[in-house]
Scaffold this active site. Structure first.
Site, mmCIF file in Angstrom:
data_model
loop_
_atom_site.group_PDB
_atom_site.id
_atom_site.type_symbol
_atom_site.label_atom_id
_atom_site.label_comp_id
_atom_site.label_asym_id
_atom_site.label_seq_id
_atom_site.Cartn_x
_atom_site.Cartn_y
_atom_site.Cartn_z
ATOM 1 N N GLU A 191 74.146 -77.363 29.138
ATOM 2 C CA GLU A 191 72.793 -77.481 29.699
ATOM 3 C C GLU A 191 72.795 -77.706 31.211
ATOM 4 O O GLU A 191 71.829 -77.352 31.887
ATOM 5 C CB GLU A 191 72.026 -78.628 29.023
ATOM 6 C CG GLU A 191 71.636 -78.363 27.581
ATOM 7 C CD GLU A 191 70.683 -77.170 27.435
ATOM 8 O OE1 GLU A 191 69.824 -76.987 28.317
ATOM 9 O OE2 GLU A 191 70.818 -76.439 26.444
ATOM 10 N N HIS A 234 74.861 -76.314 33.433
ATOM 11 C CA HIS A 234 74.933 -74.982 34.050
ATOM 12 C C HIS A 234 73.594 -74.239 33.890
ATOM 13 O O HIS A 234 73.141 -73.551 34.799
ATOM 14 C CB HIS A 234 76.013 -74.138 33.370
ATOM 15 C CG HIS A 234 77.404 -74.683 33.470
ATOM 16 N ND1 HIS A 234 78.093 -75.172 32.379
ATOM 17 C CD2 HIS A 234 78.247 -74.805 34.535
ATOM 18 C CE1 HIS A 234 79.299 -75.563 32.762
ATOM 19 N NE2 HIS A 234 79.418 -75.360 34.060
ATOM 20 N N ASP A 236 79.070 -82.591 40.896
ATOM 21 C CA ASP A 236 80.283 -82.487 41.712
ATOM 22 C C ASP A 236 79.855 -82.658 43.163
ATOM 23 O O ASP A 236 79.814 -81.695 43.937
ATOM 24 C CB ASP A 236 80.950 -81.138 41.465
ATOM 25 C CG ASP A 236 81.317 -80.944 40.002
ATOM 26 O OD1 ASP A 236 82.377 -81.435 39.602
ATOM 27 O OD2 ASP A 236 80.515 -80.355 39.247
ATOM 28 N N SER A 273 79.435 -82.082 30.989
ATOM 29 C CA SER A 273 80.627 -81.502 31.601
ATOM 30 C C SER A 273 81.360 -80.686 30.548
ATOM 31 O O SER A 273 81.376 -81.061 29.370
ATOM 32 C CB SER A 273 81.552 -82.623 32.099
ATOM 33 O OG SER A 273 82.844 -82.108 32.355
HETATM 34 P P1 AMP Z 1 81.924 -75.882 36.582
HETATM 35 O O1 AMP Z 1 81.804 -74.797 35.565
HETATM 36 O O2 AMP Z 1 82.300 -77.200 36.015
HETATM 37 O O3 AMP Z 1 82.759 -75.459 37.771
HETATM 38 O O4 AMP Z 1 80.469 -76.106 37.157
HETATM 39 C C1 AMP Z 1 79.729 -75.046 37.690
HETATM 40 C C2 AMP Z 1 78.524 -75.594 38.405
HETATM 41 O O5 AMP Z 1 77.716 -76.314 37.487
HETATM 42 C C3 AMP Z 1 78.897 -76.568 39.528
HETATM 43 O O6 AMP Z 1 78.022 -76.359 40.620
HETATM 44 C C4 AMP Z 1 78.672 -77.892 38.888
HETATM 45 O O7 AMP Z 1 78.380 -78.929 39.804
HETATM 46 C C5 AMP Z 1 77.475 -77.597 38.014
HETATM 47 N N1 AMP Z 1 77.378 -78.580 36.945
HETATM 48 C C6 AMP Z 1 78.338 -78.959 36.077
HETATM 49 N N2 AMP Z 1 77.883 -79.928 35.257
HETATM 50 C C7 AMP Z 1 76.612 -80.179 35.624
HETATM 51 C C8 AMP Z 1 75.602 -81.104 35.173
HETATM 52 N N3 AMP Z 1 75.823 -81.941 34.180
HETATM 53 N N4 AMP Z 1 74.400 -81.072 35.793
HETATM 54 C C9 AMP Z 1 74.174 -80.216 36.830
HETATM 55 N N5 AMP Z 1 75.078 -79.338 37.293
HETATM 56 C C10 AMP Z 1 76.281 -79.322 36.703
#
Ligand code: AMP
Length: 282
Positions: free
Chosen positions: A40, A42, A155, A190
């Protein structure tokens, strides 16, 4: 809202042709970079992309260069079919899914290093991580050529590093942060949460609880150092191995002794084998 599977691109030339067509038609293009295993959090970025733009491109690329040798690159969750279905439901127009060889062909030699912002917090615990992130994001921005790219505040250090790189390199794109999406019990969503055992999952929300306690106590006058010492002790008593817990200036990420401007409390801690990070505004 479209409910179909987004168009998937693995070839850079065809992706660029589509984006060029959209931009010629005056459509605002938004990029949402991800490593897949979508949740959610993403999808909130995709929803924000739809709100501010006409076309949303989500990239899915598990970037090997941002993982350390003892990190979870090989076991990082990958499920492209599920990700594409979720992106379709969220209304993304395209998925950019380059192969590792497309991103890093033989002879690839360039790296983007952002000084200062990467020296604290996750930096010392993940040598090379932010260089890998800044390099891959710079490539993604150049490949897609969006008007805006969205990053999660989850992040926070990464968001600041990318804002700095984009400003320093005069990249013609707006970088926008999106608030963290949480489970009902406060745990920040996450992709790595799926590593947690049921016992660890039950403990994990303590991380956010401690952050909000620190916000409350420092706001009511408790010194940052005392609030952090108490928070760290509470986390360690609950079974976390804390890498850092800090209150930092929200712009420079330098640690602060007292809160007298925009600040952020940030944490990284292991729960068993799983490394969790979180942060909240003070
Ligand atoms: P990742 O796939 O973990 O590299 O994350 C991709 C993007 O989604 C990054 O900009 C993260 O900061 C964002 N993101 C990951 N988890 C969350 C979350 N719980 N709430 C908002 N954005 C998120």
């Amino acid at each position: 809202m479209s409910e179909s599977i987004p168009q998937r691109f693995s070839d850079l030339a065809s992706l660029r042709r589509s984006v060029a067509d959209w931009r010629r038609a005056g459509e605002r293009v938004v990029l949402v970079p991800t490593m897949g295993a979508l949740h959610e959090g993403h999808l909130a970025l995709v929803a924000e992309g739809r709100r501010i733009g006409r076309r949303v491109v989500a990239s899915i690329f598990v970037n090997p260069t941002q993982f350390g040798p003892n990190e979870d690159f090989s076991r990082y969750p990958r499920d492209l079919a599920a990700d594409l279905a979720l992106l379709g439901r969220a209304g993304a127009d395209a998925a950019w899914t380059p192969a590792v060889e497309t991103m890093y062909p033989p002879g690839f030699s360039t790296r983007i290093d952002v000084a200062g912002l990467t020296e604290g917090l996750c930096g010392p615990f993940r040598p090379g991580h932010f260089s890998g992130v800044a390099t891959v994001v710079t490539k993604l921005l150049n490949q897609v050529g969006p008007d805006t790219a969205l990053f999660g505040e989850k992040d926070f250090q990464q968001l600041r590093v990318i804002q700095q790189a984009v400003a320093d390199l005069d990249l013609p794109v707006e970088i926008q942060g999106v608030p963290t999406v949480r489970e009902a019990d406060g745990l920040a969503m996450s992709s790595r949460n799926r590593y947690l055992s049921p016992e660890e999952r039950a403990l994990a929300p303590r991380l956010h609880a401690v952050l909000t306690e620190i916000v409350a106590t420092t706001r009511s006058g408790t010194l940052v150092a005392a609030a952090i010492a108490e928070g760290r002790a509470a986390l360690e008593a609950a079974g976390f191995q804390v890498q850092y817990l800090a209150v930092c200036d929200a712009r420079t990420l330098a640690p602060v002794e007292r809160v007298d401007g925009p600040a952020r409390v940030l944490v990284a801690a292991f729960l068993g084998r799983t490394r969790l990070i979180d942060n909240v505004a003070v």
